[in-house]
Scaffold this motif. Structure first.
Motif, PDB file in Angstrom:
ATOM      1  N   LEU B 228      45.899  26.695  47.693  1.00  0.00           N
ATOM      2  CA  LEU B 228      47.326  25.921  48.021  1.00  0.00           C
ATOM      3  C   LEU B 228      47.188  24.421  47.855  1.00  0.00           C
ATOM      4  N   ILE B 229      46.153  23.813  47.418  1.00  0.00           N
ATOM      5  CA  ILE B 229      45.993  22.328  47.512  1.00  0.00           C
ATOM      6  C   ILE B 229      46.224  22.037  45.690  1.00  0.00           C
ATOM      7  N   SER B 230      46.117  23.362  44.986  1.00  0.00           N
ATOM      8  CA  SER B 230      46.072  22.949  43.566  1.00  0.00           C
ATOM      9  C   SER B 230      47.081  22.024  42.728  1.00  0.00           C
ATOM     10  N   PRO B 231      48.597  21.800  43.228  1.00  0.00           N
ATOM     11  CA  PRO B 231      49.278  21.064  42.671  1.00  0.00           C
ATOM     12  C   PRO B 231      48.779  19.552  42.911  1.00  0.00           C
ATOM     13  N   THR B 232      48.168  19.482  44.220  1.00  0.00           N
ATOM     14  CA  THR B 232      47.579  18.152  44.425  1.00  0.00           C
ATOM     15  C   THR B 232      46.423  17.799  43.489  1.00  0.00           C
ATOM     16  N   THR B 233      45.692  18.674  43.190  1.00  0.00           N
ATOM     17  CA  THR B 233      44.164  18.586  42.529  1.00  0.00           C
ATOM     18  C   THR B 233      44.710  18.318  41.210  1.00  0.00           C
ATOM     19  N   LEU B 298      47.645  11.704  25.002  1.00  0.00           N
ATOM     20  CA  LEU B 298      48.848  12.401  25.126  1.00  0.00           C
ATOM     21  C   LEU B 298      48.411  13.946  24.679  1.00  0.00           C
ATOM     22  N   ALA B 299      47.517  13.946  23.693  1.00  0.00           N
ATOM     23  CA  ALA B 299      47.108  15.378  23.299  1.00  0.00           C
ATOM     24  C   ALA B 299      46.371  16.041  24.696  1.00  0.00           C
ATOM     25  N   LEU B 300      45.237  15.454  25.319  1.00  0.00           N
ATOM     26  CA  LEU B 300      44.679  15.742  26.308  1.00  0.00           C
ATOM     27  C   LEU B 300      45.646  16.247  27.498  1.00  0.00           C
ATOM     28  N   THR B 301      46.684  15.157  27.634  1.00  0.00           N
ATOM     29  CA  THR B 301      47.596  15.547  28.927  1.00  0.00           C
ATOM     30  C   THR B 301      48.224  16.880  28.590  1.00  0.00           C
ATOM     31  N   ILE B 302      48.574  17.025  27.392  1.00  0.00           N
ATOM     32  CA  ILE B 302      49.258  18.477  27.127  1.00  0.00           C
ATOM     33  C   ILE B 302      48.679  19.724  27.078  1.00  0.00           C
ATOM     34  N   LEU B 303      47.130  19.318  26.616  1.00  0.00           N
ATOM     35  CA  LEU B 303      46.334  20.290  26.780  1.00  0.00           C
ATOM     36  C   LEU B 303      45.981  20.817  28.270  1.00  0.00           C
ATOM     37  N   VAL B 306      49.122  22.913  29.391  1.00  0.00           N
ATOM     38  CA  VAL B 306      48.924  24.067  28.849  1.00  0.00           C
ATOM     39  C   VAL B 306      47.961  25.127  29.727  1.00  0.00           C
ATOM     40  N   PHE B 307      46.582  24.746  29.884  1.00  0.00           N
ATOM     41  CA  PHE B 307      45.489  25.331  30.377  1.00  0.00           C
ATOM     42  C   PHE B 307      45.428  25.198  31.872  1.00  0.00           C
ATOM     43  N   LEU B 308      45.897  24.291  32.437  1.00  0.00           N
ATOM     44  CA  LEU B 308      45.560  24.043  33.925  1.00  0.00           C
ATOM     45  C   LEU B 308      47.108  24.594  34.691  1.00  0.00           C
ATOM     46  N   GLU B 309      47.981  23.970  34.226  1.00  0.00           N
ATOM     47  CA  GLU B 309      49.098  24.217  34.973  1.00  0.00           C
ATOM     48  C   GLU B 309      49.363  25.773  35.326  1.00  0.00           C
ATOM     49  N   ARG B 310      49.149  26.770  34.302  1.00  0.00           N
ATOM     50  CA  ARG B 310      49.239  27.910  34.855  1.00  0.00           C
ATOM     51  C   ARG B 310      48.565  28.371  35.946  1.00  0.00           C
ATOM     52  N   ARG B 311      47.440  27.826  36.189  1.00  0.00           N
ATOM     53  CA  ARG B 311      46.546  28.133  37.264  1.00  0.00           C
ATOM     54  C   ARG B 311      46.936  27.488  38.585  1.00  0.00           C
TER      55      ARG B 311
END
Lengths: 253, 315
Positions: B228-233, B298-303, B306-311
Motif C-alpha cells: 500500500l505504500i508503494s506509490p510513496t516508495t 532520462l533513460a534510467l527514469t523511463i526504465l 517501465v519496470f517498477l510502475e507496474r508493481r
C-alpha cells in the motif's frame, strides 16, 4: 542525528588548541565567544548576510509576482495554445541545471551581469513549480465566486486581489517557505556567476572560507553556526507548514 | 475587438513576465547549449565546428566513464539505504509514540540546513587524526580510517590484496562512501516525513482484520504496508535518485585538494561537468557532457517507469 550540530557548536566555542586535542573534549573548557567576534574580522560576514538576504527577498518577490500572474492566466483566461504552453512550462521543469548553465553564463556575460546581483536574482524570478501549484489551486475555486465578483463589477486585478489571493494562503505559504530555503541555500549558480567578496552570498563565502581555512576549525565552525542559525530559526517558526506542505507534495504523485 | 480576442490578449499579457524570463534563461540557453555542443567552444566563443566530435570525445574519455562509475556507485549505495532506513524510522514513528513532533524535528533539521554548512561540518567530523568519528570508533577499537583521503575501493578491501579486481569492480572508494554516509544523514528526514504521510493514509481497518486473522508484524508489513505504500516508495526512489545524481557541493568542499580526489574517485559527473566548463573553460565539451548525462538520467527514469510502475499499486 543532532551530534554533528552539537559538534559544530562545541568546536566553535573552543580555543584552537583545544579543538585539535585528541581525544577531544565534549564540552569547551573555557567558552571562547571571541571566536564569533574574530570571524567577522576574517571574512566580510555581514556583507555575505546582506547579499543573501537581498537575493532571497528579491527573487521571492519576483517568484510571487510572476507566479501569481501566470497561474491566474493559465487558470482563468481562455486563449489559443494555453494547454500546450502549460505543458511546455512543465517540461522545462524537468531539464536539469547543467543543460542550461553554461549558455546562461554566456548570456549573463554578454549582458555584463557577471558578478552582479542581477545575475543571481533575475534568472530565478520564475518558479515553475509555484505556477503549477497556484494554477491547480485557483482552478479548484468555485465558479460562483468569479461570477459574483464580475456582477459586482470587479476587474481581473480586483478579483485577483480581493477574491483569489485570500483563498490561496496555503499554496502561497508553501511557495514562500520553499523558495526562501532554496535561495538561502543555493550554491552552484552563485558560485559560478560571482567572483568578488562584495557580491558573494553566504554559502559561497562560507565555502571559500572553508577551502582557505584547512586547520582553523574554531573560526570555521563559528562561521558555519552563524550561517545555519537563520534557517533553523525559520524552520522552528514555520515547522508545521514546512513539514505539512512537504508531506503533501509527496502524496500528490 | 471581440470579447474572446480581448480575453486572449489579457491572458498573454498576464503570462508575459514569466514567459520572458523563461525564454531568456531557459529556452534560449537550452537551444544555445545544443549548438555549443557541436563546436569547439571556448570562453572567446565558437572556434570550429566539430559536429558530433565532442560527443564522440566524451564517450571515449576515460575520466568521463570514471565519473559516471563514481556517480553510479554513489546512487546505488545511497538510494536504497535512504529508502530502507527512512521507511524503518517512519514505521517506528507511526506507532503513536509520545513526542513524535520532536523526533520529526530532529530528523528534519539536516534537511533545511544548507549542503555547504553540512559539508564543512562533516569534513571536520571525518578528519582522520582529530575528527569526532574516528574518536567514537576508537571506543570500539577501530582506528585509522582515513575517510575522505582513502581512494581504495570497497570490494577490493573486502576481497583482500591477493585478489586482482578489474577497475570497474573495485567498487566505490572509502572517500566516496564517506560522502554517501553524509548524504544519508542529510536525506533521511525528508523521506521520513514523506513515508509518514504515506503510512498515515493507510486504512487502519486492514491491520485490524489482519490481527484478527493472527498475522504477525512481519506478515502485516509484507502484505499490507509494503504494497500500500508503494506509490510513496516509487516517489522516494525517483526523487532521491535525481538528487544523488546532482551531488556537487560536497565534492567541491570536502574532497581534495584537488577536489574530486583522492585519485579522482569522488569526481562525480556533476563535478566533472563543472571542472570542464568553469575551470578548463571547454564549454562545448562541457555541454556535450551535460547532454549525455541528461540522456542517461532520462533513460534510467523511463526504465524505472517501465519496470517498477507496474508493481506500484495505486488506490
Amino acid at each position: 542525528m543532532v551530534l554533528p550540530f552539537y559538534w559544530m557548536l562545541s568546536t566553535s566555542l573552543k580555543t584552537p588548541l583545544e579543538a585539535l586535542k585528541f581525544p577531544p573534549t565534549w564540552w569547551p573548557s573555557s567558552m571562547q565567544f571571541s571566536n564569533y567576534r574574530d570571524v567577522f574580522q576574517q571574512i566580510p560576514l555581514w556583507r555575505y548576510f546582506a547579499n543573501t538576504v537581498l537575493v532571497t527577498a528579491l527573487s521571492l518577490f519576483g517568484v510571487l509576482a510572476t507566479g501569481i500572474m501566470a497561474a491566474y492566466a493559465f487558470a482563468r483566461f481562455r486563449f489559443p495554445g494555453r494547454e500546450v504552453l502549460f505543458m511546455g512550462f512543465l517540461a522545462l521543469m524537468m531539464i536539469p541545471l547543467p543543460v542550461y548553465l553554461v549558455p546562461s553564463y554566456i548570456i549573463l556575460y554578454k549582458l555584463g551581469w557577471i558578478d552582479t546581483y542581477a545575475a543571481m536574482i533575475v534568472p530565478w524570478t520564475v518558479n515553475i513549480f509555484a505556477i503549477f501549484l497556484l494554477r491547480q489551486h485557483i482552478r479548484q475555486l468555485p465558479q460562483d465566486l468569479f461570477d459574483a465578483a464580475r456582477i459586482d463589477g470587479c476587474s481581473d486585478w480586483t478579483t485577483l486581489r480581493r477574491v483569489v489571493l485570500p483563498l490561496c494562503k496555503a499554496p502561497l505559504v508553501t511557495i514562500v517557505v520553499f523558495n526562501v530555503i532554496a535561495s538561502w541555500n543555493s550554491f552552484f549558480w552563485p558560485l559560478i556567476v560571482t567572483n568578488s567578496d562584495k557580491i558573494r552570498p553566504l554559502q559561497v563565502g562560507l565555502a571559500y572560507f572553508s577551502r582557505e581555512q584547512t586547520t582553523n576549525y574554531t573560526l570555521l565552525m563559528a562561521a558555519t553556526t552563524l550561517a545555519v542559525i537563520p534557517l533553523i530559526l525559520l524552520f522552528f517558526a514555520a515547522q508545521k507548514q514546512i513539514i505539512q506542505s512537504q508531506a503533501r507534495s509527496g502524496l500528490k504523485e | 475587438m471581440t470579447r474572446r480576442t480581448r480575453e486572449a490578449l489579457s491572458g498573454f499579457a498576464w503570462l508575459l513576465p514569466a514567459l520572458v524570463i523563461l525564454l531568456a534563461f531557459r529556452v534560449l540557453p537550452i537551444g544555445l547549449s545544443v549548438r555549443m555542443s557541436l563546436y569547439d567552444w571556448g570562453m572567446a566563443g565558437a572556434r570550429a565546428f566539430v559536429g558530433l566530435g565532442n560527443y564522440a570525445g566524451v564517450l571515449r574519455d576515460p575520466v568521463f566513464w570514471q565519473s559516471l562509475a563514481s556517480t553510479g556507485w554513489y546512487v546505488l549505495f545511497e538510494v536504497p539505504l535512504i529508502l530502507f532506513i527512512s521507511l524503518f524510522i517512519a514505521i517506528l514513528l507511526n506507532q503513536k509514540i509520545r513526542g513524535l513532533g520532536a523526533y520529526r524535528t530532529i530528523y528534519y533539521l539536516p534537511v533545511v540546513t544548507s549542503i555547504v554548512a553540512v559539508s564543512v561540518v562533516w569534513r571536520w567530523i571525518l578528519q582522520p587524526d582529530r575528527g569526532l568519528l574516528n574518536y567514537v570508533l576508537s571506543w570500539f577499537h577501530i582506528a585509522g580510517i582515513r575517510w575522505l583521503q582513502d581512494p581504495r575501493g570497497l570490494f577490493r578491501l573486502i576481497a583482500g590484496p591477493s585478489v586482482q579486481l578489474p577497475a570497474a569492480l573495485r567498487g566505490p572508494s572509502i572517500a566516496l562512501l564517506s560522502l554517501v554516509m553524509m548524504g544519508i544523514w542529510k536525506g533521511i528526514g525528508y523521506n521520513v516525513v514523506i513515508f509518514l504521510a504515506g503510512l498515515q493514509n493507510i486504512d487502519k481497518s486492514y491491520y485490524e482484520a489482519a490481527r484478527i486473522d493472527g498475522a504477525g508484524r512481519w506478515a502485516m508489513f509484507r502484505r499490507i504496508t509494503w504494497p500500500l505504500i508503494s506509490p510513496t516508495t516509487y516517489y522516494v526512489l525517483i526523487m532521491s535518485g535525481i538528487s544523488a545524481f546532482e551531488t556537487f557541493a560536497q565534492v567541491w568542499i570536502m574532497t581534495g585538494p584537488p577536489a574530486g580526489g583522492p585519485l579522482g574517485t569522488t569526481k562525480v559527473v556533476m563535478y566533472y561537468f563543472y571542472e570542464t566548463s568553469f575551470e578548463l573553460w571547454r564549454l562545448g565539451y562541457g555541454a556535450a557532457i551535460a547532454f549525455i548525462a541528461f540522456a542517461i538520467i532520462l533513460a534510467l527514469t523511463i526504465l524505472q517507469r517501465v519496470f517498477l510502475e507496474r508493481r506500484v499499486q495505486y488506490g
